[in-house]
Design a protein around this motif. Structure first.
Motif, mmCIF file in Angstrom:
data_model
loop_
_atom_site.group_PDB
_atom_site.id
_atom_site.type_symbol
_atom_site.label_atom_id
_atom_site.label_comp_id
_atom_site.label_asym_id
_atom_site.label_seq_id
_atom_site.Cartn_x
_atom_site.Cartn_y
_atom_site.Cartn_z
ATOM 1 N N VAL A 351 1.002 -1.142 0.007
ATOM 2 C CA VAL A 351 0.192 -0.106 0.501
ATOM 3 C C VAL A 351 0.628 1.411 -0.451
ATOM 4 O O VAL A 351 0.524 2.550 -0.477
ATOM 5 C CB VAL A 351 -0.962 0.097 0.925
ATOM 6 N N LEU A 352 2.070 1.128 0.799
ATOM 7 C CA LEU A 352 2.901 2.333 0.857
ATOM 8 C C LEU A 352 3.650 2.690 -0.744
ATOM 9 O O LEU A 352 3.774 4.156 -1.355
ATOM 10 C CB LEU A 352 4.209 2.040 2.211
ATOM 11 N N LEU A 355 1.424 3.869 -2.460
ATOM 12 C CA LEU A 355 0.683 5.839 -1.967
ATOM 13 C C LEU A 355 1.992 6.345 -2.932
ATOM 14 O O LEU A 355 1.698 7.903 -2.785
ATOM 15 C CB LEU A 355 0.680 5.437 -0.618
ATOM 16 N N ASP A 356 3.459 5.789 -2.604
ATOM 17 C CA ASP A 356 4.221 6.577 -3.228
ATOM 18 C C ASP A 356 4.291 6.795 -4.974
ATOM 19 O O ASP A 356 4.615 8.232 -4.934
ATOM 20 C CB ASP A 356 5.312 5.887 -2.700
ATOM 21 N N GLN A 359 2.545 9.876 -5.648
ATOM 22 C CA GLN A 359 2.528 11.264 -4.364
ATOM 23 C C GLN A 359 2.017 12.248 -4.931
ATOM 24 O O GLN A 359 1.814 13.250 -4.910
ATOM 25 C CB GLN A 359 3.693 11.031 -3.591
ATOM 26 N N SER A 362 -1.653 13.183 -5.867
ATOM 27 C CA SER A 362 -2.344 13.593 -4.899
ATOM 28 C C SER A 362 -1.315 15.301 -4.031
ATOM 29 O O SER A 362 -2.146 16.356 -3.074
ATOM 30 C CB SER A 362 -1.353 12.554 -3.435
ATOM 31 N N ILE A 369 -2.812 12.816 2.701
ATOM 32 C CA ILE A 369 -3.145 11.074 2.533
ATOM 33 C C ILE A 369 -2.710 11.142 4.143
ATOM 34 O O ILE A 369 -1.604 10.918 4.541
ATOM 35 C CB ILE A 369 -2.726 10.616 1.790
ATOM 36 N N SER A 371 -2.528 7.577 6.556
ATOM 37 C CA SER A 371 -2.456 6.618 6.538
ATOM 38 C C SER A 371 -1.459 6.062 8.064
ATOM 39 O O SER A 371 -0.898 6.047 8.690
ATOM 40 C CB SER A 371 -1.596 5.523 5.706
ATOM 41 N N VAL A 394 -7.545 3.913 -4.578
ATOM 42 C CA VAL A 394 -6.501 5.394 -3.875
ATOM 43 C C VAL A 394 -7.095 6.727 -5.253
ATOM 44 O O VAL A 394 -7.622 8.173 -4.671
ATOM 45 C CB VAL A 394 -5.363 4.985 -3.815
ATOM 46 N N ILE A 413 -6.401 5.999 4.546
ATOM 47 C CA ILE A 413 -5.852 5.132 4.822
ATOM 48 C C ILE A 413 -5.342 4.390 5.975
ATOM 49 O O ILE A 413 -4.468 4.404 6.838
ATOM 50 C CB ILE A 413 -5.297 4.692 3.751
ATOM 51 N N VAL A 426 -10.199 2.657 3.111
ATOM 52 C CA VAL A 426 -9.875 3.711 1.622
ATOM 53 C C VAL A 426 -10.897 4.762 1.557
ATOM 54 O O VAL A 426 -12.471 4.760 1.673
ATOM 55 C CB VAL A 426 -9.521 3.869 0.853
#
Length: 496
Positions: A351-352, A355-356, A359, A362, A369, A371, A394, A413, A426
């Motif tokens: 998941v990270l 998200l990266d 980024q 976002s 975000i 988490s 996401v 998250i 989410v």
């Protein structure tokens, strides 16, 4: 002449015995209780004739009691066996015939032990069996509806011959033209013996014919049932193979769609990826130019290069290069073709990584975000497919907040470890999903976004279900939506 009539009794008994013993032996391979009952009943009738033909050798009371009792049991047993060819006999018929036999025996025994004339006892005996043997005719008519006509016809004629010959004897005695002595050689006794011989032969042939016909039909029915079951099994196997093929095609479609859906969604992430890569590459360029300038300046001035500055700048170059390489690695993993291979996964790190990747998006969308993850957030699954699911959720959440201007855009998250399963929530505070659209959220080619293809959430749900999990949502129009991805934990063993 007395001895001759007794001899006929014994010959008749021997005929009964041999006929039914032969039937028992011939039908033994069928292992049928009905065939055994028929044969044993015929043997009882043979013993009855032996007893009835032995007056003068055994006491007359024994002749009357055992002779008539054995005859009644043998006759009733054969009638039950005939009725049993079509299933268990009717209870009312069974009790009725049993009571009829008991009353007849009771009357005969009562007359004998009260000293009534022998002629009266004989009239009762022959009259009773005249009526009793009509049961064979009734059974033959009944069985003609469902069994071989030859066998049923033989049973009907046997009933008529037996009842007719016994009726002639009873009528002859009543009218006084018949013999009152059971052992006297007379025409009426000849009629009885001839009728018995013919009737029993027809009866046994009819029973055997019906029994074999029934067994043959049962065998054919079993063979037909077996053929139907084999055909059904073949169809089931064919359908199973077809289903396996379809499931394999479905998995392949899901894998292809996973990659295609990533490619289709990349348009919205291009700027993010460019921004993410531009930062470390620009920094690397600046640091390289700084080193280049320092080298040139020291050469012109004849000074020694500042080793500390050089080490610091080189360290920044290495970090920026690693950062760019890390982004490229995650992109490569995201677009890797899934082979449907399941392995143990650190779901938190997966998941990270997603998200990266988002980024940059976002940052452009001004989405904050937040988490949080429980310890042990691990499972077993396909990395590439689960990356696609998380990426869909996401990016959909960020798209849902694109029209929010009056409040901060926050994406929560949450990774929760629960007994036997994991929950990934989410949650966005966007516009939510309209009530009339909620029923079609997971439908193929149905999208809540004007520019959507209607594939992402359908594909995500298909992937989650193939992992033994569920994907659900709760949405409040105007306030936001939370999608909950529930999957078995890492100790769950997927079905083969």
């Amino acid at each position: 002449m007395k001895l001759d009539v007794q001899l006929i009794f014994w010959v008749d008994a021997f005929m009964y015995l041999m006929l039914h013993a032969a039937l028992w032996y011939g039908l033994a391979r069928f292992r049928s209780r009905v065939a055994v009952l028929w044969s044993v009943s015929g043997i009882l009738s043979a013993l009855s004739l032996c007893v009835l033909g032995s007056r003068g050798l055994i006491h007359v009371d024994h002749v009357v009691v055992f002779g008539q009792l054995l005859m009644a049991l043998g006759n009733w047993g054969r009638q039950i066996a005939l009725r049993s060819l079509d299933g268990p006999p009717d209870a009312r018929w069974l009790w009725g015939m049993g009571l009829f036999n008991v009353l007849a025996l009771g009357l005969s025994f009562g007359l004998h032990f009260s000293g009534a004339p022998e002629s009266t006892i004989m009239v009762v005996f022959y009259s009773f069996y005249t009526l009793n043997c009509l049961e064979y005719y009734v059974s033959g008519r009944h069985m003609a509806r469902s069994h071989d006509s030859i066998g049923a016809t033989s049973v009907r004629w046997a009933g008529l011959v037996l009842s007719g010959s016994l009726g002639i004897k009873a009528l002859a005695m009543i009218t006084g033209i018949g013999s009152d002595d059971v052992y006297e050689a007379s025409w009426d006794h000849a009629v009885v013996f001839a009728g018995q011989f013919a009737g029993i032969t027809l009866l046994s042939v009819g029973f055997m014919q019906i029994f074999v016909d029934k067994a043959h039909r049962s065998k054919i029915a079993v063979q037909e049932q077996l053929a139907r079951e084999q055909e059904h099994a073949a169809l089931v196997l064919e359908h199973s193979q077809t289903l396996s093929s379809l499931l394999a095609e479905r998995e392949e479609i899901i894998r292809q769609l996973t990659l295609s859906n990533k490619s289709a969604g990349m348009g919205a992430l291009v700027a993010s990826f460019a921004h993410e890569l531009n930062q470390p590459l620009a920094a690397t360029l600046l640091h390289a130019e700084l080193i280049q300038a320092q080298v040139k300046a020291t050469q012109n001035a004849g000074r020694t290069i500042d080793q500390q500055l050089l080490g610091t700048v080189a360290s920044h170059i290495v970090n920026d290069t690693q950062r760019a390489g890390d982004i490229i690695r995650k992109l490569r993993a995201l677009f890797r073709m899934s082979k449907g291979e399941f392995s143990k996964i650190d779901f938190k790190q997966l998941v990270l990584d997603v998200l990266d990747i988002v980024q940059g998006k976002s940052a452009l969308e001004k989405v904050r975000i937040v988490s949080t993850f429980d310890e042990g957030f691990r499972l077993t699954g396909d990395v590439t497919q689960l990356q696609q699911v998380v990426l869909n959720l996401v990016t959909n959440a960020m798209d849902a907040m694109s029209d929010i201007g009056h409040r901060e855009r926050v994406l929560h998250i949450r990774g929760l470890v629960l007994p036997g399963h994991l929950d990934l929530q989410v949650e966005d505070n966007g516009t939510g999903i309209a009530l009339d659209k909620q029923a079609e959220v997971f439908s193929l080619f149905k999208s809540t976004k004007s520019e959507g293809m209607g594939v992402g959430l359908w594909l995500s749900q298909a992937i989650v279900e193939s992992h033994g999990g569920t994907l659900t949502f709760a949405s409040q129009p105007g306030q936001g939506t939370v999608f909950t991805l529930r999957l078995p934990s890492s100790d769950y063993v997927l079905p083969a």
